[in-house]
Every structure is written in C-alpha cells, then in structure tokens.
Motif scaffolding. Structure first.
Motif, PDB file in Angstrom:
ATOM      1  N   ASN A   1       0.828  -1.216   0.000  1.00 40.28           N
ATOM      2  CA  ASN A   1       0.000   0.000   0.000  1.00 40.28           C
ATOM      3  C   ASN A   1       0.855   1.257   0.000  1.00 40.28           C
ATOM      4  OD1 ASN A   1       0.889  -0.328   2.640  1.00 40.28           O
ATOM      5  ND2 ASN A   1      -1.057   0.266   3.592  1.00 40.28           N
ATOM      6  N   ILE A   2       2.101   1.135  -0.510  1.00 38.42           N
ATOM      7  CA  ILE A   2       2.945   2.313  -0.655  1.00 38.42           C
ATOM      8  C   ILE A   2       2.452   3.166  -1.822  1.00 38.42           C
ATOM      9  CG2 ILE A   2       4.959   1.204   0.367  1.00 38.42           C
ATOM     10  CD1 ILE A   2       6.036   0.814  -2.509  1.00 38.42           C
ATOM     11  N   TRP A   3       3.064   4.318  -1.995  1.00 40.29           N
ATOM     12  CA  TRP A   3       2.569   5.278  -2.984  1.00 40.29           C
ATOM     13  C   TRP A   3       2.601   4.746  -4.408  1.00 40.29           C
ATOM     14  CZ3 TRP A   3       5.305   7.067  -7.145  1.00 40.29           C
ATOM     15  CH2 TRP A   3       6.702   6.919  -7.119  1.00 40.29           C
ATOM     16  N   THR A   4       3.616   3.950  -4.748  1.00 39.35           N
ATOM     17  CA  THR A   4       3.697   3.464  -6.127  1.00 39.35           C
ATOM     18  C   THR A   4       2.482   2.616  -6.475  1.00 39.35           C
ATOM     19  OG1 THR A   4       4.930   1.427  -5.584  1.00 39.35           O
ATOM     20  CG2 THR A   4       6.223   3.425  -5.998  1.00 39.35           C
ATOM     21  N   ARG A   5       2.081   1.758  -5.532  1.00 41.57           N
ATOM     22  CA  ARG A   5       0.926   0.898  -5.778  1.00 41.57           C
ATOM     23  C   ARG A   5      -0.368   1.706  -5.711  1.00 41.57           C
ATOM     24  NH1 ARG A   5       1.332  -4.517  -5.692  1.00 41.57           N
ATOM     25  NH2 ARG A   5       3.332  -3.925  -6.610  1.00 41.57           N
ATOM     26  N   ALA A   6      -0.404   2.695  -4.837  1.00 38.28           N
ATOM     27  CA  ALA A   6      -1.599   3.535  -4.740  1.00 38.28           C
ATOM     28  C   ALA A   6      -1.878   4.246  -6.054  1.00 38.28           C
ATOM     29  CB  ALA A   6      -1.430   4.554  -3.612  1.00 38.28           C
ATOM     30  N   VAL A   7      -0.836   4.733  -6.727  1.00 38.09           N
ATOM     31  CA  VAL A   7      -1.030   5.408  -8.016  1.00 38.09           C
ATOM     32  C   VAL A   7      -1.599   4.442  -9.050  1.00 38.09           C
ATOM     33  CG1 VAL A   7       0.137   6.578  -9.932  1.00 38.09           C
ATOM     34  CG2 VAL A   7       0.752   7.146  -7.570  1.00 38.09           C
ATOM     35  N   PHE A   8      -1.135   3.189  -9.028  1.00 35.84           N
ATOM     36  CA  PHE A   8      -1.732   2.195  -9.920  1.00 35.84           C
ATOM     37  C   PHE A   8      -3.225   2.067  -9.651  1.00 35.84           C
ATOM     38  CE2 PHE A   8      -3.377  -2.201  -9.801  1.00 35.84           C
ATOM     39  CZ  PHE A   8      -3.603  -2.364 -11.155  1.00 35.84           C
ATOM     40  N   TYR A   9      -3.602   1.968  -8.376  1.00 31.04           N
ATOM     41  CA  TYR A   9      -5.022   1.794  -8.049  1.00 31.04           C
ATOM     42  C   TYR A   9      -5.840   3.044  -8.383  1.00 31.04           C
ATOM     43  CZ  TYR A   9      -4.465  -2.776  -5.887  1.00 31.04           C
ATOM     44  OH  TYR A   9      -4.234  -4.122  -5.679  1.00 31.04           O
ATOM     45  N   GLU A  10      -5.231   4.215  -8.353  1.00 30.35           N
ATOM     46  CA  GLU A  10      -5.939   5.422  -8.790  1.00 30.35           C
ATOM     47  C   GLU A  10      -6.337   5.270 -10.259  1.00 30.35           C
ATOM     48  OE1 GLU A  10      -3.612   8.959  -8.048  1.00 30.35           O
ATOM     49  OE2 GLU A  10      -2.915   8.128  -6.137  1.00 30.35           O
ATOM     50  N   GLY A  11      -5.388   4.806 -11.063  1.00 27.85           N
ATOM     51  CA  GLY A  11      -5.690   4.604 -12.477  1.00 27.85           C
ATOM     52  C   GLY A  11      -6.702   3.496 -12.692  1.00 27.85           C
ATOM     53  N   LEU A  12      -6.563   2.418 -11.931  1.00 31.04           N
ATOM     54  CA  LEU A  12      -7.507   1.312 -12.059  1.00 31.04           C
ATOM     55  C   LEU A  12      -8.916   1.750 -11.669  1.00 31.04           C
ATOM     56  CD1 LEU A  12      -7.867  -1.715 -12.713  1.00 31.04           C
ATOM     57  CD2 LEU A  12      -7.443  -2.178 -10.275  1.00 31.04           C
ATOM     58  N   MET A  13      -9.011   2.577 -10.649  1.00 31.52           N
ATOM     59  CA  MET A  13     -10.314   3.097 -10.223  1.00 31.52           C
ATOM     60  C   MET A  13     -10.976   3.880 -11.353  1.00 31.52           C
ATOM     61  SD  MET A  13     -12.794   3.707  -8.135  1.00 31.52           S
ATOM     62  CE  MET A  13     -12.259   3.113  -6.530  1.00 31.52           C
ATOM     63  N   GLU A  14     -10.216   4.726 -12.018  1.00 32.87           N
ATOM     64  CA  GLU A  14     -10.791   5.525 -13.106  1.00 32.87           C
ATOM     65  C   GLU A  14     -11.180   4.644 -14.285  1.00 32.87           C
ATOM     66  OE1 GLU A  14     -11.678   8.646 -12.619  1.00 32.87           O
ATOM     67  OE2 GLU A  14     -10.853   8.293 -10.603  1.00 32.87           O
ATOM     68  N   LEU A  15     -10.397   3.603 -14.552  1.00 36.88           N
ATOM     69  CA  LEU A  15     -10.759   2.668 -15.613  1.00 36.88           C
ATOM     70  C   LEU A  15     -12.039   1.925 -15.244  1.00 36.88           C
ATOM     71  CD1 LEU A  15     -10.227   1.172 -18.268  1.00 36.88           C
ATOM     72  CD2 LEU A  15      -8.694  -0.367 -17.001  1.00 36.88           C
ATOM     73  N   TYR A  16     -12.170   1.542 -13.979  1.00 34.77           N
ATOM     74  CA  TYR A  16     -13.373   0.840 -13.541  1.00 34.77           C
ATOM     75  C   TYR A  16     -14.613   1.727 -13.698  1.00 34.77           C
ATOM     76  CZ  TYR A  16     -16.848  -1.468 -10.661  1.00 34.77           C
ATOM     77  OH  TYR A  16     -18.006  -2.060 -10.229  1.00 34.77           O
ATOM     78  N   LYS A  17     -14.498   2.992 -13.351  1.00 36.07           N
ATOM     79  CA  LYS A  17     -15.630   3.904 -13.483  1.00 36.07           C
ATOM     80  C   LYS A  17     -16.067   4.016 -14.942  1.00 36.07           C
ATOM     81  CE  LYS A  17     -14.286   6.867  -9.547  1.00 36.07           C
ATOM     82  NZ  LYS A  17     -13.761   8.208  -9.191  1.00 36.07           N
ATOM     83  N   LEU A  18     -15.104   3.932 -15.842  1.00 39.38           N
ATOM     84  CA  LEU A  18     -15.392   4.091 -17.270  1.00 39.38           C
ATOM     85  C   LEU A  18     -15.872   2.787 -17.899  1.00 39.38           C
ATOM     86  CD1 LEU A  18     -14.989   6.448 -19.412  1.00 39.38           C
ATOM     87  CD2 LEU A  18     -12.923   5.216 -20.080  1.00 39.38           C
ATOM     88  N   ASP A  19     -15.242   1.686 -17.511  1.00 38.64           N
ATOM     89  CA  ASP A  19     -15.546   0.379 -18.104  1.00 38.64           C
ATOM     90  C   ASP A  19     -15.465  -0.681 -17.003  1.00 38.64           C
ATOM     91  OD1 ASP A  19     -16.134  -1.473 -20.130  1.00 38.64           O
ATOM     92  OD2 ASP A  19     -14.008  -1.884 -20.475  1.00 38.64           O
ATOM     93  N   PRO A  20     -16.505  -0.779 -16.175  1.00 33.80           N
ATOM     94  CA  PRO A  20     -16.438  -1.629 -14.974  1.00 33.80           C
ATOM     95  C   PRO A  20     -16.300  -3.113 -15.268  1.00 33.80           C
ATOM     96  CG  PRO A  20     -18.668  -0.791 -15.321  1.00 33.80           C
ATOM     97  CD  PRO A  20     -17.798  -0.082 -16.294  1.00 33.80           C
ATOM     98  N   LYS A  21     -15.336  -3.715 -14.600  1.00 29.98           N
ATOM     99  CA  LYS A  21     -15.134  -5.161 -14.618  1.00 29.98           C
ATOM    100  C   LYS A  21     -15.142  -5.631 -13.164  1.00 29.98           C
ATOM    101  CE  LYS A  21     -14.070  -5.006 -19.094  1.00 29.98           C
ATOM    102  NZ  LYS A  21     -15.015  -5.471 -20.118  1.00 29.98           N
ATOM    103  N   GLU A  22     -15.939  -6.643 -12.867  1.00 29.66           N
ATOM    104  CA  GLU A  22     -16.052  -7.111 -11.490  1.00 29.66           C
ATOM    105  C   GLU A  22     -14.712  -7.588 -10.941  1.00 29.66           C
ATOM    106  OE1 GLU A  22     -17.574  -7.225  -8.000  1.00 29.66           O
ATOM    107  OE2 GLU A  22     -18.704  -6.517  -9.747  1.00 29.66           O
ATOM    108  N   SER A  23     -13.883  -8.141 -11.818  1.00 33.78           N
ATOM    109  CA  SER A  23     -12.564  -8.600 -11.378  1.00 33.78           C
ATOM    110  C   SER A  23     -11.689  -7.435 -10.910  1.00 33.78           C
ATOM    111  CB  SER A  23     -11.865  -9.358 -12.510  1.00 33.78           C
ATOM    112  OG  SER A  23     -11.727  -8.539 -13.654  1.00 33.78           O
ATOM    113  N   ASP A  24     -11.855  -6.262 -11.535  1.00 43.07           N
ATOM    114  CA  ASP A  24     -11.090  -5.095 -11.104  1.00 43.07           C
ATOM    115  C   ASP A  24     -11.584  -4.583  -9.760  1.00 43.07           C
ATOM    116  OD1 ASP A  24      -9.533  -5.192 -13.372  1.00 43.07           O
ATOM    117  OD2 ASP A  24     -10.724  -3.717 -14.479  1.00 43.07           O
ATOM    118  N   MET A  25     -12.893  -4.599  -9.550  1.00 41.77           N
ATOM    119  CA  MET A  25     -13.418  -4.184  -8.267  1.00 41.77           C
ATOM    120  C   MET A  25     -12.925  -5.125  -7.159  1.00 41.77           C
ATOM    121  SD  MET A  25     -14.974  -2.289  -6.182  1.00 41.77           S
ATOM    122  CE  MET A  25     -15.595  -1.059  -7.338  1.00 41.77           C
TER     123      MET A  25
END
Length: 373
Positions: free
Chosen positions: A57-81
């Motif tokens: 849960n360091i910053w490098t991984r948090a930035v990845f999840y920020e991007g994944l969150m925005e991708l999920y909002k745009l094109d939701p996949k249950e596996s990403d959630m």
C-alpha cells in the motif's frame, strides 16, 4: 450561418479525436492492466527491491489503483473491483505499516482509493476511518511544512479534496492550501515554484544555482507531472465557490502553457523538461500525466481545444507505442527525483517499480476517452 459554423466546429472536433479509435485505447489499457494483475495476483504481496522490502500500500501501488479506479468507473469489470477491495481489505484500510499518525504524503496516497470505494458504497465507514483520522490530525495542527518535495501534492491533495467535499468542511480546503502554499512559496527560502517558468523544482536540491548540463534550470518531468495531476484530481472535486479554487485553476492553466513548447515532435516530454540532451528520449510517466491534464482541461473548459487538441493527440499516440504485445509498458522511468534516476529509460527497460507508470497510463487513457465522448 452561425449554426452552420458551430456544427462545422463540432464535426472537426469529432474527426480530430477519431484519429485514435476509442476502442484501441480501451483495449491497450485493459491489456496493460491485465499484464500487471497476472504478474501480481496476490494484492498483499510485499514489494522487494535491492534496498528494502515494502508493503503493497505504498505510494507506487496507490497510483496504480488510482488509475484502475478511473478505468473501472469508465468500463467496470467485477474482477477489477475485487482486486481493489481485496487490496484494501488486506491492509485493513490502513496506511503504510499502520502509521496512523504519519505526516508523510506518500503514505496517504492510498486514501484516495479507499475514499472512492467508500463513496461507491462498497463498505462502511471502516474503509475511511484510518485515513480520515490521519488527515484530521494534520488539519488540527499548525505545522504546514510537510510537503518538501513536489510529489507530495499528488499523493495528498486529492485526499483532502475528497474529505472536504464529502463532509462539506472547509477546514480540509484550508489546511490543504496551507500545505500547498508553503511548498510553493517557502520551501528552499523562496518556494519550489518558479513563476517565471511556470514550472516546479522537485525539491530544495534543484533550485538555483543548480543547473542542467545545457545551463538551463532543472525541471524534472515527472515532478512537474505530479503537481499537474494533483491540480486535476483536486479541481475535479471542487465546486465553483470552493476556497482557493482560482489559485489552482490559474496554476493549472499557467503550467499548461509552459508545457506546450517543451513537447517533443513524437508527442513525448523528456525527463529533463528544459534540457532534452540530459538523458533525452521518450518517457511515459510525465507524458501520461501531462496528457491527463490536457484532456481534463479541455473537457472542463479550462483549456482551449484549438490549442491543445493536437498536442494531446500527439501525446496519446506516443503513449500507445509504449505498450508491448504482452501488455508490458516501455519507456517508464523508475522511482527517483531527477533525470538521471531510473536510467536507462528505453522501450525494453524494466523499471524498479512497474505499478505507478501503469497508473499514470490509465489516468491518461480514461480522461482522454471521457473527453472524446
């Protein structure tokens, strides 16, 4: 006549954005995301590097999840959630090493994703209790010199913005501004922002008299990109009358203007914005966040489409060339604080951390798709 003119402008805009099919961008994002998730199936797996072992849960991984969150909002996949929820649950929605009293902005970055998941109704208040307690401790203290390197703005400002919006409490806006203003105007005596260049020094080590080999000031691409992304992720949470909004809008617009002439012909920005000969070449992370900001600015009317459309498209085309057939991302500078760090940066080089570069790429792609729609 006016109606025909405006219809023509709309058609020109649609034709312009059609140069990069939305489907292609979406496919590339999912490809890159899937590559990473396959490589890291265990969301709690520690990150081992030559110098130390870090939690996920360091910053490098948090930035990845920020991007994944925005991708999920745009094109939701249950596996990403599930991937996001499993990550938060593994860490019990806590900050790095359970440091509830940390003032380190890097440790607070994970809170952006925790709060977004809570707002999406994915859990109760336990999801945000640690990050809220942590930020509240800072809000109700007088200390304001914590953000001594500009990366801090992206890691922490969007957390304050989310809490301010959620609780309708201006105390978060005001504390965020105090921290931001100290970084801008007071760190390293005169601050880390150069108003003449409309760019930021990464930290006190790079203010004048420090210069690049070509004699120019040292403005690190990703350092400025962190500030730029922080402004986007803060402004998107603000109402028209939110405290200090005009400051952030002006800064965003001034930085945007400064970035335009520094873009390479291939759409990228180099790691040293004013010295393309010092570790020159294409670099993904800074470029992605600049594209992220250009898209957001045009979508919200803060930037002129006529001026920024071509540079944005050029940047996006460049970014897509970084995606290997496997989904691995090339041209990513690893962690560091200046042009020489994380070198060499090439299409085939593997950075010391692959997560945050992917997060930057996902932020750029999702915001571009929102604009093109």
């Amino acid at each position: 006549m006016k109606k025909i003119f405006f219809v023509s402008l709309i058609l020109l805009a649609q034709i312009s954005f059609a140069k990069i099919p939305n489907k292609v961008i979406l496919e590339k994002m999912h490809l890159a995301k899937s590559y990473f998730q396959t490589k890291w199936p265990d969301v709690g797996q520690v990150i081992v590097s030559p110098d130390r072992t870090r939690p996920s849960n360091i910053w490098t991984r948090a930035v990845f999840y920020e991007g994944l969150m925005e991708l999920y909002k745009l094109d939701p996949k249950e596996s990403d959630m599930k991937y996001m929820m499993d990550w938060g649950n593994f860490h019990q929605w806590g900050l790095r090493d359970g440091k509830i009293n940390t003032r380190n902005a890097d440790n607070q970055a994970c809170g952006q994703v925790y709060i977004d998941l809570f707002l999406m109704g994915k859990g109760d208040s336990s999801l945000i209790k640690p990050i809220k307690t942590n930020i509240d401790n800072m809000v109700y203290s007088t200390k304001a010199d914590d953000w001594s390197w500009v990366d801090c703005l992206q890691m922490s400002m969007p957390v304050y913005a989310r809490l301010a919006k959620m609780y309708k409490d201006n105390a978060y806006w005001e504390k965020m501004y105090d921290l931001y203003a100290f970084t801008k105007n007071k760190h390293a005596v005169n601050g880390l922002y150069d108003p003449q260049e409309a760019l930021w020094f990464r930290d006190k080590d790079f203010v004048l008299p420090y210069k690049e080999p070509n004699g120019e000031k040292c403005f690190w691409s990703r350092g400025n990109a962190w500030v730029y992304a922080a402004l986007v992720r803060t402004l998107e949470q603000m109402e028209a009358n939110s405290p200090h909004r005009e400051e952030y809008v002006t800064m965003f617009q001034n930085m945007s203007k400064a970035l335009l002439p520094l873009q390479r012909n291939d759409g990228f920005w180099t790691v040293s914005l004013k010295d393309p000969t010092n570790f020159g070449g294409p670099e993904l992370t800074g470029t992605a966040l600049f594209a992220y900001g250009f898209s957001y600015g045009m979508r919200t009317g803060l930037l002129d489409k006529k001026t920024y459309t071509k540079p944005l498209e050029s940047a996006m085309k460049g970014l897509l060339t970084c995606v290997h057939p496997s989904g691995f991302l090339g041209n990513v500078q690893g962690t560091g604080k200046e042009p020489k760090d994380g070198q060499p940066v090439t299409f085939n080089s593997v950075p010391n951390f692959e997560d945050f570069g992917l997060g930057c790429f996902l932020l750029a792609g999702t915001e571009y798709l929102k604009l093109s729609k």
